[in-house]
Enzyme design. Structure first.
Site, PDB file in Angstrom:
ATOM      1  CB  CYS A  52      70.013  11.053  72.798  1.00 12.33           C
ATOM      2  SG  CYS A  52      70.006  12.740  74.159  1.00 12.33           S
ATOM      3  CB  CYS A  55      73.986   9.939  73.479  1.00 14.35           C
ATOM      4  SG  CYS A  55      73.238   9.719  73.690  1.00 14.35           S
ATOM      5  CG  HIS A 116      70.268   8.519  76.287  1.00 21.30           C
ATOM      6  ND1 HIS A 116      69.657   9.450  76.051  1.00 21.30           N
ATOM      7  CD2 HIS A 116      69.054   8.314  76.195  1.00 21.30           C
ATOM      8  CE1 HIS A 116      68.894   9.592  75.233  1.00 21.30           C
ATOM      9  NE2 HIS A 116      67.808   8.787  75.461  1.00 21.30           N
ATOM     10  CG  ASN A 156      62.846  22.259  83.386  1.00 18.54           C
ATOM     11  OD1 ASN A 156      62.454  22.680  84.494  1.00 18.54           O
ATOM     12  ND2 ASN A 156      62.801  23.549  82.290  1.00 18.54           N
ATOM     13  CB  SER A 164      62.264  18.776  74.776  1.00 16.69           C
ATOM     14  OG  SER A 164      63.915  19.184  75.407  1.00 16.69           O
ATOM     15  CG  HIS A 167      71.404  12.391  77.933  1.00 18.43           C
ATOM     16  ND1 HIS A 167      72.417  11.548  76.545  1.00 18.43           N
ATOM     17  CD2 HIS A 167      72.241  13.004  78.780  1.00 18.43           C
ATOM     18  CE1 HIS A 167      73.364  11.566  76.692  1.00 18.43           C
ATOM     19  NE2 HIS A 167      74.163  12.400  78.102  1.00 18.43           N
ATOM     20  CG  HIS A 169      69.851  18.233  80.099  1.00 19.65           C
ATOM     21  ND1 HIS A 169      69.000  17.154  79.505  1.00 19.65           N
ATOM     22  CD2 HIS A 169      69.185  18.709  79.613  1.00 19.65           C
ATOM     23  CE1 HIS A 169      67.529  17.596  79.272  1.00 19.65           C
ATOM     24  NE2 HIS A 169      67.366  18.823  79.280  1.00 19.65           N
ATOM     25  CD  GLN A 171      67.660  24.553  79.819  1.00 19.30           C
ATOM     26  OE1 GLN A 171      67.695  25.589  79.202  1.00 19.30           O
ATOM     27  NE2 GLN A 171      66.334  24.267  79.724  1.00 19.30           N
TER      28      GLN A 171
END
Ligand code: G1P
Ligand code: G1P
Lengths: 374, 374
Positions: A52, A55, A116, A156, A164, A167, A169, A171
């Protein structure tokens, strides 16, 4: 002639934030589903995945290394949708219908947590609070850069929403223009403020004018037992399925009855803790609804930019009322989603259960995450 | 300072039909894709599938039987999104922001062909012509029913576009209201007609006024070698990737330079054959692009209703200009799609290649279907 019943009779509802309608076809949820079934969301993810790129300490696709971090981490997207200002000037239009407007800016990735296998729904309140503090920081930082007109914070979540990497996260896209949807919302909020005379006791927006969202939420919370669209609320925040929801279990959490708040940086310390708490409850209930890691797109709408440094008092941009949209696609189970296609793309969004039914389902979900039971 | 290059510099383009912008980030297509991969579209389907409820003579989920048919078949959707008029009157709004508008109407399913394994891309021109004749028939029939204000013809193709059955078919939803998107387009076409003084030699809309789509297409076809957005054209129709395309390989085929046409029932016999031909070419090229059965949503926009029976001459609704939208999700291959999520849902649609690049790719595709080669 029979009485109108919203859970039986198809009808449309108006979204005053976007000036769009949604067609509600409540009886339609009964039809059998023979279409695409979504693959299960990954479960039993490792706490650390050597493959990942989010990570701590791992290498990303562009070759750069992700720092070692303990809480959150923010870095520039290696494949940004925009490039930093300044850029070349607009070319002249070959025809009045073919206008080009250059756009500059920056795209950041915000990792919510080093682990993760976690998501907002499984983070502790202090850890969610750290994410909120990062949002405030980047909103202030990007929003005060030269040439930036708007900062969009979003997440998302889930492969079915184009994400995609599981993990946790989000934006942040900062742009030299105000994009279509927030521009429309702000226009409609301004218009409401300038044309509405309120008699209710709802909080007011800047200059003592009416605020559409303050007024709307004041009504929903006031008649809570009647309207049934409120999912959960705490000291400062309320989460509800809006009257005009498009996605099956769409939620619009807004800052409610206490006061009009135009951006995350205007929140008090208490308001931020309350924000962390409602984010936790909403995402937990989402996961509990179909006992899966619930996919969604989430975005924060607020003032296009923070108030200028050192400014006092309010300005026209304070007409914005801080709110989040959650757009989750699942409809019937962890594997059957709503497709907004065909009629929706060509004519008008259509939904298969009423917002009241959706809120009822979400209200009956537990506040304890299903993976933490036992 | 460098020159502006649309294939290098992020920019936004304006869609005058919807008043929305699209953010174009051409360089972004280079990023690696680690996200969801679509399952392959079924290939080698049988010509007849005993479990398909659209194959001739089979039983549907509701228990009703699909007739035996030789060409096309139309029947009422067993799980319609609306119910026939009249319905109960609107309830009174509990608050001005919470309006309910009852909607009535009917939903039809149109089977394109008895063979389970074919699609528009693989039907003969005479067979596509039969579909067009059915569209004309149902548009006239539903459009002249009491209480109907709008008829939307559309097709969802492919599991990834929410289509639950590969048997070639489309839908027709007839409603007592004009839905959001066509209402917006018609408003913008009217506004253009009333405010624009044309100098070009493009055809005119009703009352000799300017038609935005006639003018736009006249420009695109006139500078074809320059603009490079035209994919294919024939005697009457042109198919192009519009300047403001959102979906990677979006196509807007419009009736071009010859004359202003407001609905499919105003097409001459020749115009209908020409329509069949361009539908065939567009869908074949789509399939050939990634050598797969290309998923899309397609819809016909035209006059909300056919001209009243026996009416002569034009009326205000003729401001509509017949056109089709194709919204296909695939971006890079048969299994990698574009997700319109996150930023797109919260702010503004964003695309990863320019419309000119997309048109170029579609122009270089063969007109012979890849399954018919050899
Ligand atoms: O009617 P169908 O094909 O079962 O359903 C499909 O098309 C409809 C109209 O575009 C959508 O509302 C549904 O979400 C989609 O799955
Ligand atoms: O940037 P990501 O996560 O790779 O990409 C995802 O989010 C973007 C912003 O919403 C979208 O434009 C992409 O289509 C989606 O796949």
């Amino acid at each position: 002639k029979s009485q109108f019943d919203p859970a039986t009779h198809p009808h449309r509802r108006f979204n005053p934030l976007t000036n769009e309608h949604v067609l509600v076809s409540p009886h339609r949820n009964k039809r059998p589903w023979l279409g695409q079934v979504e693959p299960p969301q990954p479960s039993n993810l490792p706490q650390y995945d050597p493959n990942c790129y989010l990570c701590p300490g791992n290498t990303r696709a562009g070759g750069r290394k992700t720092d070692i971090y303990n809480d959150t981490l923010i870095f520039e997207n290696d494949f940004a949708a925009v490039l930093p200002p300044p850029g070349p000037a607009a070319p002249s239009a070959p025809h009045p219908l073919l206008q080009t407007e250059p756009v500059q800016g920056g795209c950041d990735v915000l990792i919510f947590h080093p682990r993760h296998d976690l998501t907002l729904a499984r983070l502790s309140l202090p850890d969610i609070r750290k994410v909120i503090d990062e949002w405030c920081k980047i909103y202030l930082q990007r929003g005060r850069e030269e040439g930036i007109a708007y900062v969009q914070i979003f997440e998302n979540k889930g492969a079915m929403m184009g994400c995609s990497n599981p993990h946790p996260h989000g934006q942040v896209w900062s742009l030299s223009i105000v994009p279509t949807l927030p521009a429309t919302e702000i226009k409609n909020l301004k218009n409401y403020a300038l044309t509405t005379t309120l008699e209710s006791s709802a909080p007011r927006g800047p200059y003592g004018r009416a605020c559409m969202l303050c007024e709307y939420v004041h009504f929903e919370v006031g008649v809570e037992s009647e309207s049934g669209r409120v999912v959960t609320k705490n000291e400062h925040w309320v989460a509800l399925v809006p009257w005009w929801a498009v996605w099956p279990f769409e939620i619009l959490p807004v800052l409610p009855y206490k006061r009009h708040i135009s951006s995350i940086t205007s929140l008090t310390d208490e308001g931020k803790d309350s924000f962390a708490q409602i984010l936790s409850t909403v995402t937990k209930r989402y996961d509990n609804l179909f006992a899966c890691s619930f996919a969604y797109s989430m975005g924060i709408h607020q003032r296009p930019l923070p108030r200028p440094e050192g400014s006092e008092g309010e300005d026209e941009d304070d007409v914005a009322h801080l709110h989040l949209h959650f757009a989750p696609p699942l409809l019937r189970s962890a594997s059957v989603r709503k497709f907004l296609v065909g009629f929706e793309l060509m004519a008008e969004p259509q939904r298969d259960l009423t917002p009241e039914q959706a809120a009822q389902r979400l209200r009956s979900c537990s506040d304890v995450h299903y993976l933490d039971v036992d």
